[in-house]
Write a protein that holds these residues in place. Sequence first.
Motif, short mmCIF file in Angstrom:
data_model
loop_
_atom_site.label_atom_id
_atom_site.label_comp_id
_atom_site.label_asym_id
_atom_site.label_seq_id
_atom_site.Cartn_x
_atom_site.Cartn_y
_atom_site.Cartn_z
N GLY A 141 47.00 -28.18 -7.02
CA GLY A 141 46.81 -28.27 -8.46
C GLY A 141 45.55 -27.56 -8.92
N ARG A 142 44.47 -27.73 -8.17
CA ARG A 142 43.21 -27.13 -8.57
C ARG A 142 43.27 -25.61 -8.49
NH1 ARG A 142 37.72 -28.74 -8.80
NH2 ARG A 142 36.66 -27.00 -9.85
N SER A 170 36.70 -10.38 -8.74
CA SER A 170 36.25 -11.66 -9.28
C SER A 170 36.83 -12.76 -8.39
CB SER A 170 36.70 -11.84 -10.73
OG SER A 170 36.07 -10.91 -11.58
N LEU A 171 35.97 -13.48 -7.72
CA LEU A 171 36.42 -14.50 -6.78
C LEU A 171 35.77 -15.83 -7.13
CD1 LEU A 171 38.16 -14.93 -4.25
CD2 LEU A 171 36.12 -14.42 -2.87
N LYS A 172 36.59 -16.78 -7.56
CA LYS A 172 36.09 -18.09 -7.95
C LYS A 172 35.95 -18.99 -6.72
CE LYS A 172 38.23 -17.87 -12.52
NZ LYS A 172 39.18 -18.49 -13.48
N VAL A 173 34.81 -19.65 -6.62
CA VAL A 173 34.51 -20.46 -5.44
C VAL A 173 35.53 -21.58 -5.26
CG1 VAL A 173 32.79 -21.93 -4.34
CG2 VAL A 173 32.05 -20.00 -5.73
N SER A 174 35.74 -22.36 -6.31
CA SER A 174 36.63 -23.53 -6.17
C SER A 174 38.08 -23.13 -5.99
CB SER A 174 36.48 -24.43 -7.41
OG SER A 174 35.19 -25.01 -7.46
N GLN A 175 38.48 -22.00 -6.54
CA GLN A 175 39.86 -21.55 -6.35
C GLN A 175 40.09 -21.13 -4.91
OE1 GLN A 175 41.13 -18.19 -8.77
NE2 GLN A 175 43.18 -19.10 -8.98
N LEU A 176 39.11 -20.44 -4.32
CA LEU A 176 39.21 -20.06 -2.92
C LEU A 176 39.25 -21.29 -2.02
CD1 LEU A 176 39.12 -17.90 -0.67
CD2 LEU A 176 36.61 -18.00 -0.82
N LEU A 177 38.39 -22.25 -2.30
CA LEU A 177 38.33 -23.46 -1.50
C LEU A 177 39.61 -24.29 -1.67
CD1 LEU A 177 36.64 -25.12 0.43
CD2 LEU A 177 35.50 -26.18 -1.54
N ALA A 178 40.12 -24.36 -2.89
CA ALA A 178 41.35 -25.12 -3.15
C ALA A 178 42.53 -24.53 -2.40
CB ALA A 178 41.63 -25.15 -4.65
N GLY A 179 42.66 -23.22 -2.43
CA GLY A 179 43.75 -22.57 -1.71
C GLY A 179 43.65 -22.79 -0.21
#
Length: 420
Positions: free
Chosen positions: A270-271, A291-300
């Motif tokens: 979800g995140r 453009s690399l989002k920290v939380s999106q990378l970690l969530a995936g």
Amino acid sequence: MTLAMTSDFVRELLDSDGNVIYFPNSTLFTKLFPNGLSIDNVMFTIPGINLDIYWYGFLIAVGMVLAMIYAFSRCRKFGLDIDRVTDTVLAGLIGGIIGARLYYVIFSIENYMTEEGTLDFAEIFNIRDGGLAIYGGIIGGLLIGGIMAKIRKVKLMPMLDLAGMGFLIGQCLGRWGNFFNQEAYGYSEAAGSLPWGMVSKSILNGIYFFVYPDNTSVVTNRAVDMLAHPCFLYESLWCLLGFIILHIYSKHRKYDGQLFLMYIGWYGFGRFWIEGLRTDSLYLVNNDVISLKVSQLLAGTCFIFAVIMLIYLGIRGKKQGGYVLYCNTDESKALLKEAYKKSKKGQNESLEEDEHIVDDTAGDTVGDSAEDNVDDNQHILADEFLNEESPETEEISEDIHDETLEVTHEPEEENIKIEE
């Protein structure tokens, strides 16, 4: 009736104080709040000391309390001693707050630098205005809580299962603090037609400069369709749904740690797509190339890891003929039995009072002794303290029954000796 996003409305919005939120495409909202919904991130001010209590901190605190209540209420179902779990949870909360702040500061370090190029520690420790990252809180909570679990001899996997469901409760409620702070929103062209698309002065400015980063001022005719996704609401509802699913499934879990893996997989999935909508994310890299989002990378990453582990452990369990839950092990039963005995010692005074009450009501009835009545009360208290579904109930009941036989048998032996 809806509110038209015209150039005049945008100009009026930009000239406002910024504390009014609109949902222009919502007929119901427009009827209820034709002049918008006025919000304040300050919940109330304590008189005398003029200390502001913020909605953000209050909602996070309430979420933590509800998560703790839920975890404590289910400790015995997972074979855990509530006293040991309490120490672990409190340590995890402290670690969670520290981790959440460090995570946010590290990935937005430029906001905490002075003009001289040194760190502004006063601002770093000022968390009352926001600046807590959920993934940092999870990492910090797991790290410090895990250390305390080791010290207090709390089995980690069932503890993580409880923690995962607790995290969902806390995140579901805590995300509403972002609403009062007017943060955790996102943008896409589709948001302009959504009934729940939202806008305020600060949100409009944030979206506009996200879309047109080289502009120094808002061009009103470009901003008439710039409504935001309420990403905080998306995540809150996603966590609520996840908690309901995990709570129901917890009665059918196959092995310890399964619920936690389901949590990080569910939340990560979800995140990942919610973070993709956000325009106020923390970036690992953000330039013209990537453009690399920290939380999106970690969530995936968390989602992929959880899926792989769930599949692997599921296949492994079938090959081994299944797993044994910790609540069904001798270790868990022994710890709970020890905890029960400690609680029973604290009830001695109550048992003595019950004994006197029973003596008064029973009178001189033949065959009724004080020892018999005390043993009956011990059985009642044991049944009240331990639910019948708890794994340790049978063993404790057998111990109490053995004690009862010993107490009732001794007087008979004395009578026999007297007669001889």
